[in-house]
Design a protein around this motif. Structure first.
Motif, PDB file in Angstrom:
ATOM      1  N   TRP A   1       0.838  -1.192   0.000  1.00  0.00           N
ATOM      2  CA  TRP A   1       0.000   0.000   0.000  1.00  0.00           C
ATOM      3  C   TRP A   1       0.875   1.244   0.000  1.00  0.00           C
ATOM      4  O   TRP A   1       1.827   1.356   0.756  1.00  0.00           O
ATOM      5  CB  TRP A   1      -0.887  -0.034   1.244  1.00  0.00           C
ATOM      6  CG  TRP A   1      -1.746   1.167   1.412  1.00  0.00           C
ATOM      7  CD1 TRP A   1      -2.974   1.384   0.872  1.00  0.00           C
ATOM      8  CD2 TRP A   1      -1.443   2.335   2.184  1.00  0.00           C
ATOM      9  NE1 TRP A   1      -3.452   2.603   1.251  1.00  0.00           N
ATOM     10  CE2 TRP A   1      -2.529   3.204   2.064  1.00  0.00           C
ATOM     11  CE3 TRP A   1      -0.361   2.720   2.944  1.00  0.00           C
ATOM     12  CZ2 TRP A   1      -2.570   4.442   2.687  1.00  0.00           C
ATOM     13  CZ3 TRP A   1      -0.401   3.956   3.567  1.00  0.00           C
ATOM     14  CH2 TRP A   1      -1.493   4.789   3.436  1.00  0.00           C
ATOM     15  N   LYS A   2       0.569   2.192  -0.881  1.00  0.00           N
ATOM     16  CA  LYS A   2       1.320   3.442  -0.967  1.00  0.00           C
ATOM     17  C   LYS A   2       0.346   4.606  -1.011  1.00  0.00           C
ATOM     18  O   LYS A   2      -0.724   4.501  -1.597  1.00  0.00           O
ATOM     19  CB  LYS A   2       2.199   3.462  -2.211  1.00  0.00           C
ATOM     20  CG  LYS A   2       3.290   2.434  -2.181  1.00  0.00           C
ATOM     21  CD  LYS A   2       4.091   2.453  -3.445  1.00  0.00           C
ATOM     22  CE  LYS A   2       5.120   1.330  -3.384  1.00  0.00           C
ATOM     23  NZ  LYS A   2       5.872   1.187  -4.573  1.00  0.00           N
ATOM     24  N   ASN A   3       0.751   5.699  -0.386  1.00  0.00           N
ATOM     25  CA  ASN A   3      -0.065   6.905  -0.380  1.00  0.00           C
ATOM     26  C   ASN A   3       0.865   8.103  -0.276  1.00  0.00           C
ATOM     27  O   ASN A   3       1.967   7.983   0.248  1.00  0.00           O
ATOM     28  CB  ASN A   3      -1.039   6.878   0.799  1.00  0.00           C
ATOM     29  CG  ASN A   3      -2.197   7.824   0.610  1.00  0.00           C
ATOM     30  OD1 ASN A   3      -2.282   8.536  -0.385  1.00  0.00           O
ATOM     31  ND2 ASN A   3      -3.098   7.832   1.567  1.00  0.00           N
ATOM     32  N   ASN A   4       0.439   9.228  -0.787  1.00  0.00           N
ATOM     33  CA  ASN A   4       1.251  10.419  -0.626  1.00  0.00           C
ATOM     34  C   ASN A   4       0.357  11.640  -0.481  1.00  0.00           C
ATOM     35  O   ASN A   4      -0.818  11.615  -0.843  1.00  0.00           O
ATOM     36  CB  ASN A   4       2.253  10.589  -1.771  1.00  0.00           C
ATOM     37  CG  ASN A   4       1.593  10.987  -3.050  1.00  0.00           C
ATOM     38  OD1 ASN A   4       0.635  10.362  -3.477  1.00  0.00           O
ATOM     39  ND2 ASN A   4       2.096  12.020  -3.679  1.00  0.00           N
ATOM     40  N   ILE A   5       0.955  12.695   0.075  1.00  0.00           N
ATOM     41  CA  ILE A   5       0.249  13.956   0.262  1.00  0.00           C
ATOM     42  C   ILE A   5       1.216  15.078  -0.098  1.00  0.00           C
ATOM     43  O   ILE A   5       2.398  15.029   0.239  1.00  0.00           O
ATOM     44  CB  ILE A   5      -0.285  14.074   1.707  1.00  0.00           C
ATOM     45  CG1 ILE A   5      -1.193  15.279   1.844  1.00  0.00           C
ATOM     46  CG2 ILE A   5       0.857  14.107   2.718  1.00  0.00           C
ATOM     47  CD1 ILE A   5      -2.022  15.256   3.113  1.00  0.00           C
ATOM     48  N   ASN A   6       0.725  16.031  -0.830  1.00  0.00           N
ATOM     49  CA  ASN A   6       1.503  17.219  -1.175  1.00  0.00           C
ATOM     50  C   ASN A   6       1.083  18.339  -0.228  1.00  0.00           C
ATOM     51  O   ASN A   6      -0.040  18.344   0.278  1.00  0.00           O
ATOM     52  CB  ASN A   6       1.243  17.641  -2.616  1.00  0.00           C
ATOM     53  CG  ASN A   6       1.629  16.558  -3.594  1.00  0.00           C
ATOM     54  OD1 ASN A   6       2.719  16.007  -3.517  1.00  0.00           O
ATOM     55  ND2 ASN A   6       0.739  16.232  -4.502  1.00  0.00           N
ATOM     56  N   PHE A   7       1.966  19.304  -0.030  1.00  0.00           N
ATOM     57  CA  PHE A   7       1.602  20.404   0.858  1.00  0.00           C
ATOM     58  C   PHE A   7       2.346  21.679   0.498  1.00  0.00           C
ATOM     59  O   PHE A   7       3.422  21.654  -0.093  1.00  0.00           O
ATOM     60  CB  PHE A   7       1.852  20.046   2.324  1.00  0.00           C
ATOM     61  CG  PHE A   7       3.283  19.687   2.641  1.00  0.00           C
ATOM     62  CD1 PHE A   7       4.225  20.662   2.937  1.00  0.00           C
ATOM     63  CD2 PHE A   7       3.689  18.359   2.648  1.00  0.00           C
ATOM     64  CE1 PHE A   7       5.537  20.328   3.234  1.00  0.00           C
ATOM     65  CE2 PHE A   7       4.995  18.013   2.943  1.00  0.00           C
ATOM     66  CZ  PHE A   7       5.926  19.002   3.236  1.00  0.00           C
ATOM     67  N   TYR A   8       1.719  22.789   0.851  1.00  0.00           N
ATOM     68  CA  TYR A   8       2.340  24.103   0.836  1.00  0.00           C
ATOM     69  C   TYR A   8       2.397  24.572   2.274  1.00  0.00           C
ATOM     70  O   TYR A   8       1.447  24.378   3.036  1.00  0.00           O
ATOM     71  CB  TYR A   8       1.502  25.120   0.039  1.00  0.00           C
ATOM     72  CG  TYR A   8       1.543  24.927  -1.436  1.00  0.00           C
ATOM     73  CD1 TYR A   8       2.613  25.408  -2.184  1.00  0.00           C
ATOM     74  CD2 TYR A   8       0.511  24.286  -2.103  1.00  0.00           C
ATOM     75  CE1 TYR A   8       2.657  25.234  -3.557  1.00  0.00           C
ATOM     76  CE2 TYR A   8       0.543  24.113  -3.471  1.00  0.00           C
ATOM     77  CZ  TYR A   8       1.613  24.595  -4.191  1.00  0.00           C
ATOM     78  OH  TYR A   8       1.652  24.423  -5.544  1.00  0.00           O
ATOM     79  N   ILE A   9       3.505  25.196   2.653  1.00  0.00           N
ATOM     80  CA  ILE A   9       3.609  25.793   3.972  1.00  0.00           C
ATOM     81  C   ILE A   9       3.924  27.267   3.786  1.00  0.00           C
ATOM     82  O   ILE A   9       4.870  27.629   3.084  1.00  0.00           O
ATOM     83  CB  ILE A   9       4.705  25.135   4.826  1.00  0.00           C
ATOM     84  CG1 ILE A   9       4.331  23.702   5.122  1.00  0.00           C
ATOM     85  CG2 ILE A   9       4.927  25.921   6.115  1.00  0.00           C
ATOM     86  CD1 ILE A   9       5.332  22.961   5.973  1.00  0.00           C
ATOM     87  N   LYS A  10       3.106  28.111   4.409  1.00  0.00           N
ATOM     88  CA  LYS A  10       3.349  29.554   4.379  1.00  0.00           C
ATOM     89  C   LYS A  10       3.699  29.966   5.804  1.00  0.00           C
ATOM     90  O   LYS A  10       2.939  29.739   6.730  1.00  0.00           O
ATOM     91  CB  LYS A  10       2.121  30.308   3.904  1.00  0.00           C
ATOM     92  CG  LYS A  10       2.350  31.789   3.706  1.00  0.00           C
ATOM     93  CD  LYS A  10       1.432  32.548   4.616  1.00  0.00           C
ATOM     94  CE  LYS A  10       1.689  34.027   4.512  1.00  0.00           C
ATOM     95  NZ  LYS A  10       1.703  34.658   5.822  1.00  0.00           N
TER      96      LYS A  10
END
Length: 123
Positions: A41-50
């Protein structure tokens, strides 16, 4: 949430973000991603940090924006999601500052609003 559930759930911690250079002292916008793997099982999440660059933030002007896709298991339908989590800071005893997420969840109609160091995925 029990400890065993928390340990097997996808999570993002302030410590991880700080360790990897996403929480700097200067005002800026950064992009990153996290990949989780368990067995096949694989999963990913992208993010922006300000981050605002202010010395201490009692009101959340900084945030992390999570960008991910949710797949409904029984239909296979995919939905793109974007979710902002506010960040605030508190002073450290020996200088500097510590970042915290603000819990945006509500339970039984009651808003949480607590400072937390880890946010968990809700499956």
């Amino acid at each position: 949430m029990t400890r065993s559930i928390a340990e097997s759930t996808n999570r993002i911690s302030v410590f991880f973000l700080k360790k990897h250079g996403y929480l700097s002292q200067a005002e800026r916008l950064q992009y990153g991603d996290i990949k989780w793997t368990r067995g096949d099982w694989k999963n990913n999440i992208n993010f922006y940090i300000k981050t605002s660059g202010d010395e201490y933030e009692t009101k959340a002007t900084s945030y992390i924006e999570l960008i991910y896709t949710v797949t409904i298991r029984w239909s296979g339908e995919k939905t793109d999601m974007r979710y902002k989590v506010p960040l605030v800071t508190t002073p450290c005893h020996y200088g500097g500052k510590r970042y915290w997420f603000i819990c945006e969840l509500s339970k039984n109609g009651r808003y949480c609003g607590r400072r937390v160091g880890v946010i968990y995925s809700v499956d």
